[in-house]
Design an enzyme around this catalytic site. Structure first.
Site, PDB file in Angstrom:
ATOM      1  N   SER A 158       4.117  -6.063  -8.891  1.00 52.51           N
ATOM      2  CA  SER A 158       2.879  -6.647  -8.356  1.00 52.51           C
ATOM      3  C   SER A 158       2.596  -8.067  -8.826  1.00 52.51           C
ATOM      4  CB  SER A 158       1.690  -5.735  -8.682  1.00 52.51           C
ATOM      5  OG  SER A 158       1.684  -4.620  -7.832  1.00 52.51           O
ATOM      6  N   LYS A 205       1.908 -10.521  -6.107  1.00 52.39           N
ATOM      7  CA  LYS A 205       0.565 -10.794  -5.584  1.00 52.39           C
ATOM      8  C   LYS A 205       0.036 -12.152  -6.033  1.00 52.39           C
ATOM      9  CE  LYS A 205      -0.855  -5.927  -5.133  1.00 52.39           C
ATOM     10  NZ  LYS A 205       0.311  -5.186  -5.635  1.00 52.39           N
ATOM     11  N   SER A 230      -4.932  -4.382  -8.036  1.00 52.93           N
ATOM     12  CA  SER A 230      -3.554  -4.466  -7.539  1.00 52.93           C
ATOM     13  C   SER A 230      -3.392  -3.704  -6.219  1.00 52.93           C
ATOM     14  CB  SER A 230      -2.574  -3.940  -8.588  1.00 52.93           C
ATOM     15  OG  SER A 230      -1.310  -4.540  -8.416  1.00 52.93           O
TER      16      SER A 230
END
Length: 474
Positions: free
Chosen positions: A64, A67, A311
């Site tokens: 993640s 992101k 997330s």
């Protein structure tokens, strides 16, 4: 060369030499790193210069931490004040409180729509005096393409909230905004032998529950399973749940979010006394319709908070498709990733070394070097939207969910609590952490830690926290 120490100039050299030696020792002697790969990059926040790296140019799966790229690109391309809209259209006149035609719900990507938002849209129609829809209720999701899953999403994630289908028309169960999912809450019955009690949020007939769960005695082994059947909206609950168990909550991805959203809207219409005579189906809004209502999401500067703090994978994929739609006229992963890659080049990232496959980092193919992540974190400090970006990052040890986010239970010691703002990342065999830190001496630094081929991701997080503590105590 695995480990590189870049010698700084000035009075900080001694402190950085100590940090480099401590990090080198940790990396060389940590038993949990045996057989794995660690990519580490530390930069000065003031001038962006690398002051320490270990495998900094090796492409690794970021999980993640991807992101960080998606949020930066979206804020740059769409802007802090960008909102997603959802429209209600009619293709006929209203006569004697009856809409003489079809009612359309057109989604334009909003991943934050709750049942309460559909209720507000229904209330607006009630205020217009509509009591009946003679035609069909049609959901239009053509703002994006009809590809529901990103390229590398594993089949095993199909029923999960973090692997939920992507549609331009969708709904979320709670203000965590897990779009395309429902919340399933299970609690034991009153006595042993009773069926478990199940509650779905939002309450909807779109989901069928098969409840085979049984309340067990206090010493019964807990083996309750909550699964959704493949390609169906049937959730099966099986196994034993001891009578003294706390409520268990699972978030389950639905099959076909467009119809899920449409079902919630129809339910809301009925709750406001509006009956739909026709069918509920997918379709396109024709030309020359009347727009009855437009709903706006929160601005992007606020939306990035649940996206980054919690997330949220679906938000990452929606933002990629939205960038593709806005900039290239096609709401697809292919076009959106082209836009994202172009934005990364503007931030000084070497895009030739990147492998980008999605916007969330759920892909096991996406690969980014730690030095490129830290370069991004350095470059975005100059942007007008940087405050919104920084505010979206989890804060170490901060207990509030929308402040600490995925770091609220980590790094609670005095040397790091509240001093780290960073994005976490987890996949099977992968853990990552990248962001900003203020050291003991007051110096702001940027760091990126990407760990791959781990046997235990939880141990990976503990190692990240130890690495951050070494950086913090300079």
């Amino acid at each position: 060369m695995a480990i590189t120490y870049i010698k700084p100039s000035g009075v900080m050299a001694a402190d950085r030499s100590v940090m480099a030696n401590q990090l080198n020792h940790f990396l060389q002697h940590s038993p949990d790193l045996q057989g794995s790969i660690a990519g580490i990059s530390v930069r000065s926040a003031a001038d962006g210069q690398i002051i320490y790296q270990h495998n900094g140019d090796i492409r690794l799966r970021p999980a993640s931490n991807m992101k960080l790229l998606t949020a930066a690109a979206a804020l740059n391309v769409l802007g802090e004040n960008y909102t997603f809209t959802t429209e209600v259209h009619a293709d006929g006149p209203v006569k004697k409180k009856t809409l003489q035609g079809n009612l359309y719900l057109k989604g334009k990507g909003d991943p934050t729509l709750l049942k309460s938002d559909y209720e507000k849209m229904a209330a607006e129609l009630e205020m217009l005096g509509i009591k009946k829809v003679k035609g069909n209720l049609i959901g239009d999701d053509t703002w994006y393409d009809d590809v529901r899953y990103s390229l590398d999403l594993p089949w095993s994630d199909e029923m999960t909230y973090y692997g939920a289908q992507i549609s331009a028309l969708t709904a979320a169960p709670t203000p965590d905004y897990d779009a395309g999912a429902v919340e399933v809450a299970v609690k034991p019955g009153e006595k042993e032998g009773d069926k478990v009690q199940v509650e779905i949020t939002p309450k909807t007939g779109y989901i069928k529950i098969i409840n085979r769960g049984v309340t067990g005695g206090e010493k019964t082994k807990k083996d309750l399973t909550i699964d959704r059947m493949h390609a169906k909206n049937t959730i099966v609950i099986e196994g034993n749940f001891p009578v003294n168990s706390k409520v268990r909550k699972e978030w389950v991805g639905v099959w076909e979010p467009t119809m899920y959203a449409l079902a919630l809207f129809k339910q809301s219409l009925e709750e406001h006394g509006i009956k739909v005579s026709g069918k509920m189906k997918r379709g396109m809004v024709p030309e020359n319709t009347t727009v009855l209502n437009v709903h706006h999401s929160m601005p992007l500067a606020k939306l990035v908070v649940p996206f980054m703090k919690l997330s949220n994978n679906v938000h990452g994929e929606v933002l990629v498709k939205e960038m593709g739609k806005v900039m290239k006229g096609e709401g697809s992963w292919e076009k959106g990733l082209e836009v994202l890659q172009g934005e990364m080049a503007r931030f000084g990232i070497n895009t030739k070394t990147l492998v980008l496959r999605d916007g969330s980092g759920i892909s096991h193919v996406t690969a980014i070097p730690a030095n490129e992540i830290s370069q991004l974190l350095s470059a975005v400090q100059k942007e007008k939207w940087f405050h919104a970006y920084l505010n979206s990052l989890p804060v170490s040890g901060a207990p509030e969910k929308m402040t600490g986010g995925s770091l609220r239970y980590r790094m609670k010691t005095a040397d790091v609590k509240g001093k780290v703002k960073a994005k976490t990342g987890t996949l099977t065999t992968v853990s990552s952490l990248s962001g900003y830190i203020t050291t003991k001496s007051g110096e702001p630094l940027i760091f990126s830690i990407v760990l791959n081929n781990l046997l235990d991701e939880d141990k990976g997080k503990k190692m990240e926290d130890q690495i951050v503590s070494i950086i913090a105590n300079q």
